[in-house]
Design a protein around this motif. Structure first.
Motif, PDB file in Angstrom:
ATOM      1  N   ILE A  10       0.837  -1.206   0.000  1.00 37.49           N
ATOM      2  CA  ILE A  10       0.000   0.000   0.000  1.00 37.49           C
ATOM      3  C   ILE A  10       0.867   1.250   0.000  1.00 37.49           C
ATOM      4  N   ALA A  11       1.893   1.265   0.827  1.00 35.45           N
ATOM      5  CA  ALA A  11       2.790   2.429   0.899  1.00 35.45           C
ATOM      6  C   ALA A  11       3.483   2.666  -0.443  1.00 35.45           C
ATOM      7  N   GLU A  12       3.928   1.592  -1.093  1.00 35.65           N
ATOM      8  CA  GLU A  12       4.576   1.726  -2.401  1.00 35.65           C
ATOM      9  C   GLU A  12       3.589   2.252  -3.446  1.00 35.65           C
ATOM     10  N   LEU A  13       2.364   1.757  -3.422  1.00 41.35           N
ATOM     11  CA  LEU A  13       1.361   2.234  -4.369  1.00 41.35           C
ATOM     12  C   LEU A  13       1.017   3.703  -4.125  1.00 41.35           C
ATOM     13  N   GLN A  14       0.920   4.089  -2.862  1.00 38.30           N
ATOM     14  CA  GLN A  14       0.653   5.492  -2.544  1.00 38.30           C
ATOM     15  C   GLN A  14       1.792   6.379  -3.040  1.00 38.30           C
ATOM     16  N   GLN A  15       3.012   5.911  -2.898  1.00 36.17           N
ATOM     17  CA  GLN A  15       4.177   6.662  -3.372  1.00 36.17           C
ATOM     18  C   GLN A  15       4.129   6.826  -4.891  1.00 36.17           C
ATOM     19  N   ARG A  16       3.781   5.761  -5.577  1.00 36.65           N
ATOM     20  CA  ARG A  16       3.670   5.831  -7.046  1.00 36.65           C
ATOM     21  C   ARG A  16       2.579   6.802  -7.467  1.00 36.65           C
ATOM     22  N   ILE A  17       1.449   6.758  -6.756  1.00 31.57           N
ATOM     23  CA  ILE A  17       0.343   7.667  -7.072  1.00 31.57           C
ATOM     24  C   ILE A  17       0.779   9.120  -6.875  1.00 31.57           C
ATOM     25  N   LEU A  18       1.468   9.396  -5.769  1.00 34.39           N
ATOM     26  CA  LEU A  18       1.950  10.760  -5.529  1.00 34.39           C
ATOM     27  C   LEU A  18       2.897  11.217  -6.623  1.00 34.39           C
ATOM     28  N   HIS A  19       3.773  10.319  -7.046  1.00 33.10           N
ATOM     29  CA  HIS A  19       4.708  10.659  -8.115  1.00 33.10           C
ATOM     30  C   HIS A  19       3.958  10.963  -9.413  1.00 33.10           C
ATOM     31  N   MET A  20       2.971  10.141  -9.734  1.00 34.76           N
ATOM     32  CA  MET A  20       2.200  10.344 -10.966  1.00 34.76           C
ATOM     33  C   MET A  20       1.394  11.637 -10.902  1.00 34.76           C
ATOM     34  N   GLU A  21       0.823  11.939  -9.733  1.00 35.87           N
ATOM     35  CA  GLU A  21       0.076  13.185  -9.585  1.00 35.87           C
ATOM     36  C   GLU A  21       1.000  14.390  -9.737  1.00 35.87           C
ATOM     37  N   SER A  22       2.192  14.287  -9.179  1.00 35.05           N
ATOM     38  CA  SER A  22       3.164  15.366  -9.296  1.00 35.05           C
ATOM     39  C   SER A  22       3.554  15.591 -10.752  1.00 35.05           C
ATOM     40  N   ALA A  23       3.808  14.507 -11.463  1.00 31.76           N
ATOM     41  CA  ALA A  23       4.157  14.614 -12.879  1.00 31.76           C
ATOM     42  C   ALA A  23       2.997  15.213 -13.668  1.00 31.76           C
ATOM     43  N   SER A  24       1.785  14.808 -13.350  1.00 34.68           N
ATOM     44  CA  SER A  24       0.606  15.331 -14.038  1.00 34.68           C
ATOM     45  C   SER A  24       0.471  16.833 -13.819  1.00 34.68           C
ATOM     46  N   LEU A  25       0.679  17.272 -12.578  1.00 31.62           N
ATOM     47  CA  LEU A  25       0.603  18.706 -12.282  1.00 31.62           C
ATOM     48  C   LEU A  25       1.675  19.484 -13.043  1.00 31.62           C
ATOM     49  N   GLN A  26       2.862  18.907 -13.157  1.00 32.76           N
ATOM     50  CA  GLN A  26       3.934  19.572 -13.891  1.00 32.76           C
ATOM     51  C   GLN A  26       3.569  19.715 -15.362  1.00 32.76           C
ATOM     52  N   PHE A  27       2.991  18.653 -15.940  1.00 35.46           N
ATOM     53  CA  PHE A  27       2.561  18.721 -17.336  1.00 35.46           C
ATOM     54  C   PHE A  27       1.484  19.788 -17.513  1.00 35.46           C
ATOM     55  N   GLN A  28       0.563  19.872 -16.553  1.00 36.35           N
ATOM     56  CA  GLN A  28      -0.494  20.882 -16.633  1.00 36.35           C
ATOM     57  C   GLN A  28       0.094  22.290 -16.572  1.00 36.35           C
ATOM     58  N   GLU A  29       1.046  22.501 -15.662  1.00 34.97           N
ATOM     59  CA  GLU A  29       1.682  23.817 -15.546  1.00 34.97           C
ATOM     60  C   GLU A  29       2.434  24.167 -16.818  1.00 34.97           C
ATOM     61  N   ASP A  30       3.148  23.200 -17.376  1.00 34.73           N
ATOM     62  CA  ASP A  30       3.873  23.430 -18.631  1.00 34.73           C
ATOM     63  C   ASP A  30       2.902  23.772 -19.755  1.00 34.73           C
TER      64      ASP A  30
END
Length: 61
Positions: A10-30
């Motif tokens: 669960i912790a690993e999946l949550q970490q992956r989700i946070l990473h993906m959300e962060s990347a998504s936000l960066q793409f949106q900002e770009d």
């Protein structure tokens, strides 16, 4: 079968989700920044076009 405790999975999946959300936000900002650049360029081109129309230049529409 994998003996990894569910809490670790669960912790690993949550970490992956946070990473993906962060990347998504960066793409949106770009994308927003690029849209802003294109809107500015578009406004400049419209202004240039209006100047050419008023001057009776060769590009008169």
């Amino acid at each position: 079968m994998d003996k990894t405790p569910p809490e670790i999975i669960i912790a690993e999946l949550q970490q992956r989700i946070l990473h993906m959300e962060s990347a998504s936000l960066q793409f949106q900002e770009d994308a927003r920044a690029r849209i802003d650049e294109l809107e500015i360029e578009n406004a400049k081109l419209k202004l240039e076009n209006e100047k050419l129309k008023l001057s009776g230049g060769p590009y008169e529409a």
